[in-house]
Design a protein around this motif. Structure first.
Motif, PDB file in Angstrom:
ATOM      1  N   PRO A  44       0.835  -1.208   0.000  1.00 23.33           N
ATOM      2  CA  PRO A  44       0.000   0.000   0.000  1.00 23.33           C
ATOM      3  C   PRO A  44       0.872   1.261   0.000  1.00 23.33           C
ATOM      4  O   PRO A  44       1.805   1.381   0.795  1.00 23.33           O
ATOM      5  N   LEU A  45       0.551   2.203  -0.890  1.00 18.51           N
ATOM      6  CA  LEU A  45       1.288   3.458  -1.006  1.00 18.51           C
ATOM      7  C   LEU A  45       0.290   4.609  -1.087  1.00 18.51           C
ATOM      8  O   LEU A  45      -0.725   4.526  -1.788  1.00 18.51           O
ATOM      9  N   ARG A  46       0.612   5.707  -0.431  1.00 21.11           N
ATOM     10  CA  ARG A  46      -0.248   6.888  -0.473  1.00 21.11           C
ATOM     11  C   ARG A  46       0.124   7.757  -1.668  1.00 21.11           C
ATOM     12  O   ARG A  46       1.301   7.991  -1.942  1.00 21.11           O
ATOM     13  N   PHE A  47      -0.898   8.265  -2.336  1.00 19.90           N
ATOM     14  CA  PHE A  47      -0.687   9.108  -3.502  1.00 19.90           C
ATOM     15  C   PHE A  47      -1.700  10.241  -3.527  1.00 19.90           C
ATOM     16  O   PHE A  47      -2.753  10.167  -2.889  1.00 19.90           O
ATOM     17  N   VAL A  48      -1.356  11.295  -4.256  1.00 18.19           N
ATOM     18  CA  VAL A  48      -2.266  12.417  -4.460  1.00 18.19           C
ATOM     19  C   VAL A  48      -2.806  12.308  -5.878  1.00 18.19           C
ATOM     20  O   VAL A  48      -2.031  12.283  -6.844  1.00 18.19           O
ATOM     21  N   TYR A  49      -4.116  12.233  -5.993  1.00 15.60           N
ATOM     22  CA  TYR A  49      -4.727  12.090  -7.314  1.00 15.60           C
ATOM     23  C   TYR A  49      -4.602  13.393  -8.089  1.00 15.60           C
ATOM     24  O   TYR A  49      -4.748  14.481  -7.535  1.00 15.60           O
ATOM     25  N   GLY A  50      -4.326  13.291  -9.391  1.00 19.40           N
ATOM     26  CA  GLY A  50      -4.107  14.470 -10.208  1.00 19.40           C
ATOM     27  C   GLY A  50      -5.346  14.910 -10.957  1.00 19.40           C
ATOM     28  O   GLY A  50      -6.393  14.259 -10.931  1.00 19.40           O
ATOM     29  N   THR A  51      -5.192  16.024 -11.647  1.00 15.47           N
ATOM     30  CA  THR A  51      -6.300  16.572 -12.437  1.00 15.47           C
ATOM     31  C   THR A  51      -6.238  16.129 -13.886  1.00 15.47           C
ATOM     32  O   THR A  51      -7.100  16.472 -14.684  1.00 15.47           O
ATOM     33  N   GLY A  52      -5.207  15.392 -14.252  1.00 21.31           N
ATOM     34  CA  GLY A  52      -5.073  14.939 -15.635  1.00 21.31           C
ATOM     35  C   GLY A  52      -3.919  13.972 -15.741  1.00 21.31           C
ATOM     36  O   GLY A  52      -3.441  13.427 -14.749  1.00 21.31           O
ATOM     37  N   ASN A  53      -3.449  13.757 -16.971  1.00 26.36           N
ATOM     38  CA  ASN A  53      -2.347  12.823 -17.184  1.00 26.36           C
ATOM     39  C   ASN A  53      -1.034  13.524 -17.504  1.00 26.36           C
ATOM     40  O   ASN A  53      -0.048  12.886 -17.854  1.00 26.36           O
ATOM     41  N   GLY A  54      -1.021  14.846 -17.384  1.00 21.34           N
ATOM     42  CA  GLY A  54       0.201  15.590 -17.649  1.00 21.34           C
ATOM     43  C   GLY A  54       0.312  16.036 -19.092  1.00 21.34           C
ATOM     44  O   GLY A  54       1.038  16.977 -19.403  1.00 21.34           O
ATOM     45  N   ASP A  55      -0.412  15.370 -20.005  1.00 22.14           N
ATOM     46  CA  ASP A  55      -0.372  15.738 -21.422  1.00 22.14           C
ATOM     47  C   ASP A  55      -1.518  16.671 -21.797  1.00 22.14           C
ATOM     48  O   ASP A  55      -1.521  17.253 -22.871  1.00 22.14           O
ATOM     49  N   ASP A  56      -2.514  16.779 -20.908  1.00 24.92           N
ATOM     50  CA  ASP A  56      -3.698  17.570 -21.231  1.00 24.92           C
ATOM     51  C   ASP A  56      -3.747  18.873 -20.438  1.00 24.92           C
ATOM     52  O   ASP A  56      -4.793  19.489 -20.303  1.00 24.92           O
ATOM     53  N   GLY A  85      -3.282  19.125 -17.266  1.00 21.04           N
ATOM     54  CA  GLY A  85      -3.542  18.856 -15.860  1.00 21.04           C
ATOM     55  C   GLY A  85      -2.324  18.268 -15.172  1.00 21.04           C
ATOM     56  O   GLY A  85      -1.324  17.916 -15.797  1.00 21.04           O
ATOM     57  N   ASP A  86      -2.411  18.178 -13.860  1.00 16.26           N
ATOM     58  CA  ASP A  86      -1.331  17.593 -13.073  1.00 16.26           C
ATOM     59  C   ASP A  86      -1.531  16.085 -12.969  1.00 16.26           C
ATOM     60  O   ASP A  86      -2.625  15.630 -12.630  1.00 16.26           O
ATOM     61  N   PRO A  87      -0.490  15.293 -13.217  1.00 18.92           N
ATOM     62  CA  PRO A  87      -0.623  13.839 -13.080  1.00 18.92           C
ATOM     63  C   PRO A  87      -0.640  13.431 -11.614  1.00 18.92           C
ATOM     64  O   PRO A  87      -0.238  14.209 -10.735  1.00 18.92           O
ATOM     65  N   PRO A  88      -1.084  12.224 -11.305  1.00 20.73           N
ATOM     66  CA  PRO A  88      -0.986  11.729  -9.934  1.00 20.73           C
ATOM     67  C   PRO A  88       0.471  11.703  -9.476  1.00 20.73           C
ATOM     68  O   PRO A  88       1.385  11.537 -10.276  1.00 20.73           O
ATOM     69  N   ARG A  89       0.661  11.869  -8.178  1.00 19.88           N
ATOM     70  CA  ARG A  89       2.024  11.860  -7.632  1.00 19.88           C
ATOM     71  C   ARG A  89       2.043  11.115  -6.301  1.00 19.88           C
ATOM     72  O   ARG A  89       1.011  11.003  -5.624  1.00 19.88           O
ATOM     73  N   LEU A  90       3.208  10.608  -5.955  1.00 18.63           N
ATOM     74  CA  LEU A  90       3.367   9.968  -4.654  1.00 18.63           C
ATOM     75  C   LEU A  90       3.244  11.045  -3.580  1.00 18.63           C
ATOM     76  O   LEU A  90       3.811  12.136  -3.721  1.00 18.63           O
ATOM     77  N   ALA A  91       2.505  10.760  -2.518  1.00 12.71           N
ATOM     78  CA  ALA A  91       2.278  11.744  -1.469  1.00 12.71           C
ATOM     79  C   ALA A  91       3.576  12.041  -0.720  1.00 12.71           C
ATOM     80  O   ALA A  91       4.435  11.164  -0.558  1.00 12.71           O
ATOM     81  N   GLU A  92       3.711  13.273  -0.239  1.00 13.67           N
ATOM     82  CA  GLU A  92       4.923  13.670   0.478  1.00 13.67           C
ATOM     83  C   GLU A  92       5.154  12.810   1.712  1.00 13.67           C
ATOM     84  O   GLU A  92       6.291  12.450   2.026  1.00 13.67           O
ATOM     85  N   GLU A  93       4.072  12.466   2.423  1.00 15.64           N
ATOM     86  CA  GLU A  93       4.246  11.638   3.613  1.00 15.64           C
ATOM     87  C   GLU A  93       4.743  10.244   3.249  1.00 15.64           C
ATOM     88  O   GLU A  93       5.472   9.609   4.023  1.00 15.64           O
ATOM     89  N   GLU A  94       4.393   9.773   2.056  1.00 11.56           N
ATOM     90  CA  GLU A  94       4.900   8.477   1.595  1.00 11.56           C
ATOM     91  C   GLU A  94       6.370   8.581   1.236  1.00 11.56           C
ATOM     92  O   GLU A  94       7.173   7.700   1.561  1.00 11.56           O
ATOM     93  N   GLN A  95       6.738   9.660   0.543  1.00 15.12           N
ATOM     94  CA  GLN A  95       8.144   9.881   0.221  1.00 15.12           C
ATOM     95  C   GLN A  95       8.981   9.923   1.495  1.00 15.12           C
ATOM     96  O   GLN A  95      10.047   9.299   1.578  1.00 15.12           O
ATOM     97  N   ASP A  96       8.493  10.640   2.514  1.00 15.59           N
ATOM     98  CA  ASP A  96       9.227  10.747   3.779  1.00 15.59           C
ATOM     99  C   ASP A  96       9.384   9.377   4.434  1.00 15.59           C
ATOM    100  O   ASP A  96      10.459   9.052   4.973  1.00 15.59           O
ATOM    101  N   ARG A  97       8.325   8.585   4.413  1.00 11.93           N
ATOM    102  CA  ARG A  97       8.393   7.256   5.028  1.00 11.93           C
ATOM    103  C   ARG A  97       9.438   6.390   4.344  1.00 11.93           C
ATOM    104  O   ARG A  97      10.256   5.732   5.003  1.00 11.93           O
ATOM    105  N   LEU A  98       9.448   6.393   3.017  1.00  8.48           N
ATOM    106  CA  LEU A  98      10.387   5.552   2.289  1.00  8.48           C
ATOM    107  C   LEU A  98      11.823   6.041   2.450  1.00  8.48           C
ATOM    108  O   LEU A  98      12.757   5.232   2.546  1.00  8.48           O
ATOM    109  N   TYR A  99      12.019   7.350   2.493  1.00 10.32           N
ATOM    110  CA  TYR A  99      13.365   7.870   2.752  1.00 10.32           C
ATOM    111  C   TYR A  99      13.876   7.405   4.117  1.00 10.32           C
ATOM    112  O   TYR A  99      15.061   7.092   4.282  1.00 10.32           O
TER     113      TYR A  99
END
Length: 231
Positions: free
Chosen positions: A130-142, A144-158
């Motif tokens: 299980p990984l936390r992510f922030v849902y985006g407004t698009g796919n990056g080509d349209d 909008g912002d694509p989905p990204r790994l959540a900052e709290e998830e990045q911190d946990r993995l670091y």
């Protein structure tokens, strides 16, 4: 009803044991509340918990906080939990219960240099984690912002790469991993087993234990994917 963001993807007797384990975990979280609950497994392997009783709302919130929740619709900008299903040179694909996976592009992982495949190896990310992510407004080509790994998830993995080392495992409950380590003569070679999901665990090693060596020793006893985190 709450659909938990952790999967039950094994079969046979192991599936029955995992379901018993999940029932115990849920009971530990909400057993003191004035509720009754039933657990089912959806067609996509996500568990659903039906709750009734005076404290039902509180119980649902407790489970959402503990496991994350699979919801029918994803809202842009909101944080959710998905399970790691596939990976390639272009990014990770998470299963968030929508049927079609949520693709997180390589540049949105935020976990340092290297391809997504190299990042998965470096951080010991097993399938279905299980990984936390922030849902985006698009796919990056349209636009909008694509989905990204959540900052709290990045911190946990670091943080994983700053410790004494870990051995991550899937397809086994926490109790099964601990029992396997002890039977294999490694009771002194781990500090604890951290639960990452129902069937995803992280064996935290003491300073003098080499995670690759532990993997080589216990790998034959665990019918699972195993990945090391070496600081």
């Amino acid at each position: 009803m709450v659909v938990l963001a952790t999967k039950l993807y094994i079969e046979g007797d192991a599936r029955d044991r995992a379901l018993d384990s999940l029932r115990s975990l849920v009971n530990n979280e909400i057993g003191d509340l004035d509720v009754e609950f039933e657990i089912g497994i959806r067609h996509d392997d996500f568990p659903s918990v039906t709750i009734e009783g005076e404290d039902a709302t509180v119980a649902r919130n407790v489970l959402r906080e503990e496991f994350g929740e699979i919801v029918p619709d994803l809202e842009p900008g909101e944080t959710y939990v998905g399970t790691l299903e596939t990976w390639d040179e272009d990014g990770f694909v998470l299963d968030a219960g929508q049927g079609e996976g949520v693709r997180i592009p390589a540049e949105e992982l935020g976990l340092g240099p290297g391809s997504p495949i190299q990042i998965r190896e470096r951080y010991g990310l097993v399938q279905h984690l299980p990984l936390r992510f922030v849902y985006g407004t698009g796919n990056g080509d349209d636009g909008g912002d694509p989905p990204r790994l959540a900052e709290e998830e990045q911190d946990r993995l670091y943080e994983w790469t700053r410790g004494n080392g870990r051995l991550n495992v899937n397809s086994a409950t926490r109790a099964e991993v601990r029992a396997t380590l002890n039977r294999a003569g490694h009771a002194q070679d781990y500090v604890t087993v951290e639960r990452l999901g129902l069937l995803e665990q992280s064996v935290i090693c003491p300073e003098d234990t080499d995670p690759p060596g532990l993997l080589a020793s216990v790998g034959e006893y665990l019918p699972a994917e195993l990945r090391c985190v070496v600081p």
